[in-house]
Motif scaffolding. Structure first.
Motif, PDB file in Angstrom:
ATOM      1  N   PHE A 163       0.857  -1.183   0.000  1.00  0.00           N
ATOM      2  CA  PHE A 163       0.000   0.000   0.000  1.00  0.00           C
ATOM      3  C   PHE A 163       0.893   1.233   0.000  1.00  0.00           C
ATOM      4  CE2 PHE A 163      -4.341   1.413   0.553  1.00  0.00           C
ATOM      5  CZ  PHE A 163      -4.204   2.714   0.981  1.00  0.00           C
ATOM      6  N   ASN A 164       1.313   1.644  -1.176  1.00  0.00           N
ATOM      7  CA  ASN A 164       2.264   2.747  -1.289  1.00  0.00           C
ATOM      8  C   ASN A 164       1.766   3.752  -2.316  1.00  0.00           C
ATOM      9  OD1 ASN A 164       2.752   1.588  -3.825  1.00  0.00           O
ATOM     10  ND2 ASN A 164       4.398   0.322  -2.994  1.00  0.00           N
ATOM     11  N   ALA A 165       2.633   4.673  -2.698  1.00  0.00           N
ATOM     12  CA  ALA A 165       2.226   5.735  -3.624  1.00  0.00           C
ATOM     13  C   ALA A 165       1.737   5.180  -4.952  1.00  0.00           C
ATOM     14  CB  ALA A 165       3.385   6.693  -3.848  1.00  0.00           C
ATOM     15  N   THR A 166       2.292   4.049  -5.371  1.00  0.00           N
ATOM     16  CA  THR A 166       1.865   3.458  -6.649  1.00  0.00           C
ATOM     17  C   THR A 166       0.379   3.129  -6.629  1.00  0.00           C
ATOM     18  OG1 THR A 166       4.050   2.462  -6.810  1.00  0.00           O
ATOM     19  CG2 THR A 166       2.380   1.670  -8.339  1.00  0.00           C
ATOM     20  N   LEU A 167      -0.124   2.713  -5.454  1.00  0.00           N
ATOM     21  CA  LEU A 167      -1.537   2.362  -5.341  1.00  0.00           C
ATOM     22  C   LEU A 167      -2.407   3.571  -5.035  1.00  0.00           C
ATOM     23  CD1 LEU A 167      -1.480  -0.988  -3.316  1.00  0.00           C
ATOM     24  CD2 LEU A 167      -1.640  -0.667  -5.782  1.00  0.00           C
ATOM     25  N   THR A 168      -1.906   4.468  -4.194  1.00  0.00           N
ATOM     26  CA  THR A 168      -2.770   5.533  -3.690  1.00  0.00           C
ATOM     27  C   THR A 168      -2.828   6.759  -4.589  1.00  0.00           C
ATOM     28  OG1 THR A 168      -0.950   6.315  -2.313  1.00  0.00           O
ATOM     29  CG2 THR A 168      -2.529   4.835  -1.286  1.00  0.00           C
ATOM     30  N   GLU A 169      -1.778   7.014  -5.368  1.00  0.00           N
ATOM     31  CA  GLU A 169      -1.804   8.182  -6.239  1.00  0.00           C
ATOM     32  C   GLU A 169      -2.713   7.916  -7.441  1.00  0.00           C
ATOM     33  OE1 GLU A 169       2.127   9.275  -7.344  1.00  0.00           O
ATOM     34  OE2 GLU A 169       2.645  10.058  -5.364  1.00  0.00           O
ATOM     35  N   GLU A 170      -3.475   8.935  -7.804  1.00  0.00           N
ATOM     36  CA  GLU A 170      -4.454   8.769  -8.882  1.00  0.00           C
ATOM     37  C   GLU A 170      -3.764   8.648 -10.238  1.00  0.00           C
ATOM     38  OE1 GLU A 170      -8.621  10.731 -10.494  1.00  0.00           O
ATOM     39  OE2 GLU A 170      -7.431  11.768  -8.987  1.00  0.00           O
ATOM     40  N   LEU A 171      -4.260   7.716 -11.041  1.00  0.00           N
ATOM     41  CA  LEU A 171      -3.768   7.545 -12.405  1.00  0.00           C
ATOM     42  C   LEU A 171      -4.440   8.586 -13.301  1.00  0.00           C
ATOM     43  CD1 LEU A 171      -2.070   5.590 -14.229  1.00  0.00           C
ATOM     44  CD2 LEU A 171      -4.218   4.404 -14.697  1.00  0.00           C
ATOM     45  N   PRO A 172      -3.674   9.394 -14.052  1.00  0.00           N
ATOM     46  CA  PRO A 172      -4.286  10.420 -14.904  1.00  0.00           C
ATOM     47  C   PRO A 172      -5.248   9.807 -15.926  1.00  0.00           C
ATOM     48  CG  PRO A 172      -1.901  10.709 -14.774  1.00  0.00           C
ATOM     49  CD  PRO A 172      -2.212   9.393 -14.142  1.00  0.00           C
ATOM     50  N   GLN A 173      -6.294  10.533 -16.250  1.00  0.00           N
ATOM     51  CA  GLN A 173      -7.270  10.013 -17.210  1.00  0.00           C
ATOM     52  C   GLN A 173      -6.654   9.838 -18.597  1.00  0.00           C
ATOM     53  OE1 GLN A 173     -11.256  11.257 -17.145  1.00  0.00           O
ATOM     54  NE2 GLN A 173     -11.255  11.899 -15.014  1.00  0.00           N
ATOM     55  N   ASP A 174      -5.596  10.611 -18.910  1.00  0.00           N
ATOM     56  CA  ASP A 174      -4.948  10.469 -20.208  1.00  0.00           C
ATOM     57  C   ASP A 174      -3.672   9.632 -20.096  1.00  0.00           C
ATOM     58  OD1 ASP A 174      -3.470  12.229 -18.743  1.00  0.00           O
ATOM     59  OD2 ASP A 174      -3.231  13.724 -20.340  1.00  0.00           O
ATOM     60  N   ALA A 175      -3.633   8.734 -19.120  1.00  0.00           N
ATOM     61  CA  ALA A 175      -2.450   7.899 -18.896  1.00  0.00           C
ATOM     62  C   ALA A 175      -2.129   7.059 -20.123  1.00  0.00           C
ATOM     63  CB  ALA A 175      -2.673   6.988 -17.693  1.00  0.00           C
ATOM     64  N   THR A 176      -0.846   6.837 -20.345  1.00  0.00           N
ATOM     65  CA  THR A 176      -0.420   5.983 -21.449  1.00  0.00           C
ATOM     66  C   THR A 176      -0.694   4.528 -21.084  1.00  0.00           C
ATOM     67  OG1 THR A 176       1.809   5.679 -20.556  1.00  0.00           O
ATOM     68  CG2 THR A 176       1.429   7.605 -21.980  1.00  0.00           C
ATOM     69  N   GLU A 177      -0.608   3.653 -22.089  1.00  0.00           N
ATOM     70  CA  GLU A 177      -0.824   2.231 -21.815  1.00  0.00           C
ATOM     71  C   GLU A 177       0.231   1.714 -20.840  1.00  0.00           C
ATOM     72  OE1 GLU A 177      -0.351  -1.930 -24.098  1.00  0.00           O
ATOM     73  OE2 GLU A 177      -1.547  -0.441 -25.183  1.00  0.00           O
ATOM     74  N   ALA A 178       1.454   2.209 -20.946  1.00  0.00           N
ATOM     75  CA  ALA A 178       2.519   1.779 -20.029  1.00  0.00           C
ATOM     76  C   ALA A 178       2.188   2.174 -18.591  1.00  0.00           C
ATOM     77  CB  ALA A 178       3.854   2.393 -20.456  1.00  0.00           C
ATOM     78  N   GLU A 179       1.639   3.382 -18.411  1.00  0.00           N
ATOM     79  CA  GLU A 179       1.261   3.828 -17.065  1.00  0.00           C
ATOM     80  C   GLU A 179       0.106   3.012 -16.528  1.00  0.00           C
ATOM     81  OE1 GLU A 179       2.448   8.578 -17.170  1.00  0.00           O
ATOM     82  OE2 GLU A 179       0.601   7.911 -18.173  1.00  0.00           O
TER      83      GLU A 179
END
Length: 280
Positions: A163-179
């Motif tokens: 449960f770290n920043a990778t999980l808690t930070e919001e993924l941008p709506q225009d995120a790339t497929e890699a993101e």
């Protein structure tokens, strides 16, 4: 007239029946109430597959035929196989169907289960099985809309170091497929925290139709709670991420109805997820 129907989805003891008490004027269709009406008890003697079949036939027939403006279907409803045909029947009788997912940590559910009346309590290993076998709803497949009851941050103790920043930070709506892939992989690994022990328990099961790996089921459960936290539970792209995690568990990638993600792209994403999971 279109009727509003809410299908509650969650483990025994998660708080579904308590939730329905907030709406005294709503027509509630409960598996426990129907079972008691048919057999006058909720004990193990009326929990056989034959009893289940009778209970759910009566319950679902009554729900589909309901003319009440608002209906609530109170059962575990964790399996998409059973939600999908019910959804088709409800749509045929002018119901707008909302799937309400109760996303709460396993220990919270176990604690609430112990507080239930003795005859309605469920053994912890059964609660664990239900928790790991959750199958996420899919708009256009088994519902018209999704709601989530729960708080994603409450999963911190359960997921632990994952449960770290990778999980808690919001993924941008225009995120790339890699993101998107990175975010899904983080959730998949978080799902391993709870599901790995259960996966080992069922790995020796000779039934070839039974999935042996439940990380994606649990990860999709976490992801729905995460979307709710960020008020993105209607975001089609984000819901596609949930579906990919679920399909990773099923180890199949059939073409999905009413989804903007082509089946070949979904297959490719799942293949890369599987490869990353092996590397991790």
């Amino acid at each position: 007239m279109t009727k509003e129907t809410y299908i509650l989805i969650g483990c025994p003891g998660v708080g579904k029946s308590t939730y329905t008490k907030q709406f005294p004027d709503v027509e509630v269709f409960s598996s426990d109430k129907t079972r008691f009406a048919l057999f006058h008890t909720l004990e193990a003697s009326v929990q056989t597959p034959a009893h289940h079949a009778q209970v759910f036939k009566v319950l679902q027939d009554d729900l589909v035929a309901s003319e009440a403006p608002i209906n609530v279907y109170d059962a575990t409803n964790l399996d998409r196989r059973f939600r999908e045909p019910l959804y088709q029947r409800l749509r045929g009788n002018h119901h707008h169907v909302t799937a309400v997912v109760f996303a709460r940590p396993l220990e919270t559910i176990k604690r609430q289960n112990r507080q239930r009346e003795e005859e309605t309590q469920v053994p912890n290993d059964i609660v664990y099985r239900f928790y790991c076998s959750f199958e996420p709803p899919r708009i256009g497949v088994d519902c018209d809309e999704i709601q989530v009851i729960g708080d994603f941050t409450s999963f911190a103790p359960e997921i632990g170091s994952a449960f770290n920043a990778t999980l808690t930070e919001e993924l941008p709506q225009d995120a790339t497929e890699a993101e998107r892939l990175e975010k899904m992989q983080a959730f998949l690994l978080a799902g391993e925290v709870i599901s790995s022990d259960y996966s080992m328990k069922v790995a020796a099961d000779p039934n070839p139709d039974k999935p042996l790996h439940y990380a994606g089921n649990v990860a999709s459960y976490y992801y729905l709670a995460y979307l709710h936290e960020h008020q993105r539970i209607s975001d089609v792209k984000a819901l596609d991420n949930v579906e990919v995690l679920y399909q990773q568990t099923k180890r199949t990638t059939p073409a999905l109805r009413d989804t903007p993600v082509p089946a070949d792209e979904l297959t490719a994403i799942c293949d890369r997820l599987a490869a990353l999971a092996k590397e991790g």
